[in-house]
Design a protein around this motif. Structure first.
Motif, PDB file in Angstrom:
ATOM      1  N   TYR A  82      -5.319 -22.755  11.443  1.00 54.31           N
ATOM      2  CA  TYR A  82      -4.756 -23.965  10.844  1.00 54.31           C
ATOM      3  C   TYR A  82      -4.141 -24.791  11.970  1.00 54.31           C
ATOM      4  N   MET A  83      -4.706 -25.984  12.210  1.00 56.84           N
ATOM      5  CA  MET A  83      -4.283 -26.796  13.343  1.00 56.84           C
ATOM      6  C   MET A  83      -3.050 -27.628  13.008  1.00 56.84           C
ATOM      7  N   LEU A  84      -2.045 -27.527  13.878  1.00 60.00           N
ATOM      8  CA  LEU A  84      -0.824 -28.311  13.737  1.00 60.00           C
ATOM      9  C   LEU A  84      -0.842 -29.543  14.622  1.00 60.00           C
ATOM     10  N   GLN A  85      -1.555 -29.447  15.753  1.00 61.54           N
ATOM     11  CA  GLN A  85      -1.612 -30.554  16.710  1.00 61.54           C
ATOM     12  C   GLN A  85      -2.860 -30.403  17.571  1.00 61.54           C
ATOM     13  N   GLY A  86      -3.601 -31.499  17.760  1.00 68.51           N
ATOM     14  CA  GLY A  86      -4.770 -31.457  18.626  1.00 68.51           C
ATOM     15  C   GLY A  86      -6.004 -30.939  17.911  1.00 68.51           C
ATOM     16  N   ALA A  87      -6.900 -30.310  18.673  1.00 67.89           N
ATOM     17  CA  ALA A  87      -8.174 -29.859  18.115  1.00 67.89           C
ATOM     18  C   ALA A  87      -8.718 -28.689  18.927  1.00 67.89           C
ATOM     19  N   MET A  88      -9.410 -27.805  18.245  1.00 61.31           N
ATOM     20  CA  MET A  88     -10.061 -26.658  18.882  1.00 61.31           C
ATOM     21  C   MET A  88     -11.514 -26.604  18.422  1.00 61.31           C
ATOM     22  N   THR A  89     -12.410 -26.346  19.375  1.00 59.69           N
ATOM     23  CA  THR A  89     -13.824 -26.198  19.051  1.00 59.69           C
ATOM     24  C   THR A  89     -14.182 -24.723  18.995  1.00 59.69           C
ATOM     25  N   HIS A  90     -14.872 -24.363  17.931  1.00 66.44           N
ATOM     26  CA  HIS A  90     -15.276 -22.981  17.684  1.00 66.44           C
ATOM     27  C   HIS A  90     -16.801 -22.896  17.797  1.00 66.44           C
ATOM     28  N   GLU A  91     -17.284 -21.819  18.416  1.00 66.74           N
ATOM     29  CA  GLU A  91     -18.731 -21.579  18.486  1.00 66.74           C
ATOM     30  C   GLU A  91     -18.969 -20.080  18.465  1.00 66.74           C
ATOM     31  N   ASP A  92     -19.946 -19.637  17.635  1.00 63.28           N
ATOM     32  CA  ASP A  92     -20.214 -18.200  17.578  1.00 63.28           C
ATOM     33  C   ASP A  92     -21.623 -17.870  18.037  1.00 63.28           C
ATOM     34  N   PHE A  93     -21.926 -16.565  18.079  1.00 69.16           N
ATOM     35  CA  PHE A  93     -23.205 -16.114  18.636  1.00 69.16           C
ATOM     36  C   PHE A  93     -24.386 -16.334  17.695  1.00 69.16           C
ATOM     37  N   ALA A  94     -24.102 -16.830  16.487  1.00 68.78           N
ATOM     38  CA  ALA A  94     -25.181 -17.147  15.546  1.00 68.78           C
ATOM     39  C   ALA A  94     -25.499 -18.640  15.533  1.00 68.78           C
ATOM     40  N   GLY A  95     -24.805 -19.410  16.385  1.00 66.41           N
ATOM     41  CA  GLY A  95     -25.089 -20.835  16.481  1.00 66.41           C
ATOM     42  C   GLY A  95     -24.199 -21.714  15.640  1.00 66.41           C
ATOM     43  N   HIS A  96     -23.241 -21.126  14.930  1.00 63.02           N
ATOM     44  CA  HIS A  96     -22.317 -21.942  14.148  1.00 63.02           C
ATOM     45  C   HIS A  96     -21.299 -22.568  15.094  1.00 63.02           C
ATOM     46  N   LYS A  97     -21.090 -23.889  14.950  1.00 60.52           N
ATOM     47  CA  LYS A  97     -20.189 -24.606  15.851  1.00 60.52           C
ATOM     48  C   LYS A  97     -19.461 -25.699  15.090  1.00 60.52           C
ATOM     49  N   LYS A 120     -15.528  -4.924   4.256  1.00 64.65           N
ATOM     50  CA  LYS A 120     -15.478  -4.946   5.718  1.00 64.65           C
ATOM     51  C   LYS A 120     -16.831  -5.204   6.369  1.00 64.65           C
ATOM     52  N   MET A 121     -17.905  -4.787   5.733  1.00 66.23           N
ATOM     53  CA  MET A 121     -19.216  -4.907   6.367  1.00 66.23           C
ATOM     54  C   MET A 121     -20.086  -5.997   5.740  1.00 66.23           C
ATOM     55  N   ILE A 122     -19.464  -6.974   5.081  1.00 66.65           N
ATOM     56  CA  ILE A 122     -20.249  -8.088   4.553  1.00 66.65           C
ATOM     57  C   ILE A 122     -20.676  -9.014   5.685  1.00 66.65           C
ATOM     58  N   GLU A 123     -21.638  -9.867   5.401  1.00 64.00           N
ATOM     59  CA  GLU A 123     -22.111 -10.817   6.410  1.00 64.00           C
ATOM     60  C   GLU A 123     -21.015 -11.843   6.709  1.00 64.00           C
ATOM     61  N   PRO A 124     -20.907 -12.272   7.967  1.00 70.06           N
ATOM     62  CA  PRO A 124     -19.902 -13.286   8.322  1.00 70.06           C
ATOM     63  C   PRO A 124     -20.103 -14.582   7.531  1.00 70.06           C
ATOM     64  N   ARG A 125     -18.972 -15.220   7.185  1.00 69.79           N
ATOM     65  CA  ARG A 125     -19.015 -16.466   6.410  1.00 69.79           C
ATOM     66  C   ARG A 125     -17.881 -17.379   6.858  1.00 69.79           C
ATOM     67  N   TYR A 126     -18.045 -18.680   6.562  1.00 71.89           N
ATOM     68  CA  TYR A 126     -17.027 -19.654   6.944  1.00 71.89           C
ATOM     69  C   TYR A 126     -16.676 -20.548   5.760  1.00 71.89           C
ATOM     70  N   GLN A 127     -15.412 -20.896   5.683  1.00 75.24           N
ATOM     71  CA  GLN A 127     -14.941 -21.966   4.809  1.00 75.24           C
ATOM     72  C   GLN A 127     -14.130 -22.897   5.705  1.00 75.24           C
ATOM     73  N   GLU A 128     -14.500 -24.170   5.739  1.00 71.23           N
ATOM     74  CA  GLU A 128     -13.846 -25.116   6.633  1.00 71.23           C
ATOM     75  C   GLU A 128     -13.449 -26.368   5.865  1.00 71.23           C
ATOM     76  N   LEU A 129     -12.236 -26.844   6.109  1.00 71.42           N
ATOM     77  CA  LEU A 129     -11.746 -28.049   5.451  1.00 71.42           C
ATOM     78  C   LEU A 129     -11.174 -29.006   6.472  1.00 71.42           C
ATOM     79  N   LEU A 130     -11.564 -30.291   6.384  1.00 71.90           N
ATOM     80  CA  LEU A 130     -10.909 -31.331   7.159  1.00 71.90           C
ATOM     81  C   LEU A 130      -9.519 -31.557   6.577  1.00 71.90           C
ATOM     82  N   SER A 131      -8.647 -32.172   7.346  1.00 71.55           N
ATOM     83  CA  SER A 131      -7.291 -32.413   6.867  1.00 71.55           C
ATOM     84  C   SER A 131      -7.280 -33.162   5.546  1.00 71.55           C
TER      85      SER A 131
END
Length: 290
Positions: free
Chosen positions: A75-90, A133-144
Motif C-alpha cells: 500500500y503506497m503512502l508516497q511515490g511509486a514502486m514498479t513490480h515485475e515477476d518471473f511470469a511477465g506480470h508488471k 498455500k500451493m494455489i497458483e499466484p494471483r494479483y488484485q490491484e487497485l489504483l488510488s
C-alpha cells in the motif's frame, strides 16, 4: 450505520494488550523499513507474519526475491514502486494505490522505485491456510481512485479490505481480513466493529491518538498496538492535528507456522522441499531459471 447502531454493537470494546515502537532495519538494497510484526518481540500475530513501513530511494530497492505460502499487501503512502515477476506480470503502484499479491506456490519478483525522491509505503504479509498455500499466484490491484473511500463526522476511511462506515472493499481475501486506513480530524471519535474472534492491531502513521480508553495516554506515529478480544475498537483525536492510522484484523488460521525468510509453510519438511523447489526451479519455480 448510525452512531446509535454502532454503540449498540460495541458491547465489549477491545483493549490494548501490547504496545511498542517499530524498529528500523535495512532490507533489500539500500532500503530501510520500520518493522513491527515479524521481529523478535512479535514473530507472528496469526494470521499476520510481517508489517513493514518502508522507505526507499533509487537506485535502492528490492531486487529479485522469492515468496511462497502467503500473501503480500503493498500500500503506497508516497511515490511509486514498479513490480515485475518471473511470469511477465508488471505494473506500477502509485500513491494511494495497492497490490494484493497471492504468492501461493511460488513467485520470484522485484519491487523497485518508479519515481524520483523517497518512496514510502506499507507491506503486510498475511499467512495462507494449508489448503491455499500451493494455489497458483494471483494479483488484485487497485489504483488510488478505485479504493473505496467514505467520510463522515470528521472521519475519513479508505477501505482496503473489509467494511467500514457502510462501505465495502472490492478486494477478495482468502484469509478473512479487514484493512482500514483512517484519518480523524481534531475532536473526532471513532467506533469500529471487528469480528469478535479475530486478531487485530492498530499502526499509527501520523499525528497522535487515544485508543480503546479515553483515559489512555496518546500514541504517536510508528507505534503498533495489539488489541485484545472484543467486538470493536474506539479511537479519539484530542489533538489539534490530523490523526492517521491503519486498523487491521484477521481470522486466526490456527495452524503451525514454519518460516524460512520468504518461505512460510506448516512443517520443516515442507520448508526443505520449498527450498529445493526454488534451487532446482521446479514445482512452481520453473520460470526462476530465466
Amino acid at each position: 450505520m448510525s452512531k446509535a447502531e454502532i454503540s449498540s454493537v460495541l458491547r465489549e470494546p477491545r483493549f490494548v494488550v501490547k504496545k511498542f515502537q517499530t524498529r528500523i532495519q535495512a532490507e533489500g538494497v539500500g532500503a530501510v523499513v520500520r518493522r513491527s510484526i515479524g521481529r523478535f518481540e512479535l514473530r507472528h500475530f496469526d494470521p499476520f507474519l510481517v508489517l513493514d513501513e518502508f522507505s526507499v530511494t533509487a537506485p535502492g530497492g528490492f531486487p529479485d526475491h522469492p515468496h511462497t505460502g502467503f500473501e503480500t499487501v503493498t500500500y503506497m503512502l508516497q511515490g511509486a514502486m514498479t513490480h515485475e515477476d518471473f511470469a511477465g506480470h508488471k505494473g506500477t503502484i502509485r500513491t494511494g494505490g495497492l497490490q494484493w499479491m497471492t504468492a501461493g506456490r511460488g513467485i520470484v519478483h522485484s519491487e523497485m522505485p518508479a519515481s524520483q525522491g523517497t518512496q514510502k509505503g506499507l507491506q503486510l504479509w498475511i499467512n495462507l491456510s494449508s489448503k491455499h498455500k500451493m494455489i497458483e499466484p494471483r494479483y488484485q490491484e487497485l489504483l488510488s481512485k478505485d479504493v473505496a473511500e467514505v467520510a463522515k463526522d470528521g472521519i475519513k476511511v479508505r477501505v482496503i479490505a473489509g467494511e467500514a462506515l457502510g462501505t465495502k472493499s472490492a478486494i477478495y481475501t482468502r484469509t478473512p481480513t479487514m484493512y482500514l486506513d483512517f484519518t480523524l480530524k481534531p475532536g473526532a471519535h471513532l467506533q469500529q466493529p471487528i469480528p469478535s474472534l479475530w486478531n487485530s492491531f492498530i499502526y499509527v502513521l501520523e499525528g497522535e491518538g487515544i485508543f480503546c480508553k479515553q483515559e489512555s495516554s496518546p500514541t504517536k506515529a510508528h507505534y503498533i498496538l495489539l488489541l485484545g478480544f472484543g467486538d470493536g475498537v474506539e479511537a479519539w483525536n484530542k489533538s489539534s492535528k490530523l490523526l492517521r492510522f491503519i486498523l487491521v484484523g484477521g481470522e486466526p488460521i490456527g495452524e503451525p507456522v514454519v518460516q524460512y525468510g520468504p518461505f512460510v509453510m506448516n512443517t520443516q519438511e515442507e520448508i526443505d522441499q520449498t527450498i529445493d523447489d526454488y534451487e532446482y526451479c521446479i514445482n512452481g519455480f520453473e520460470n526462476a531459471k530465466h
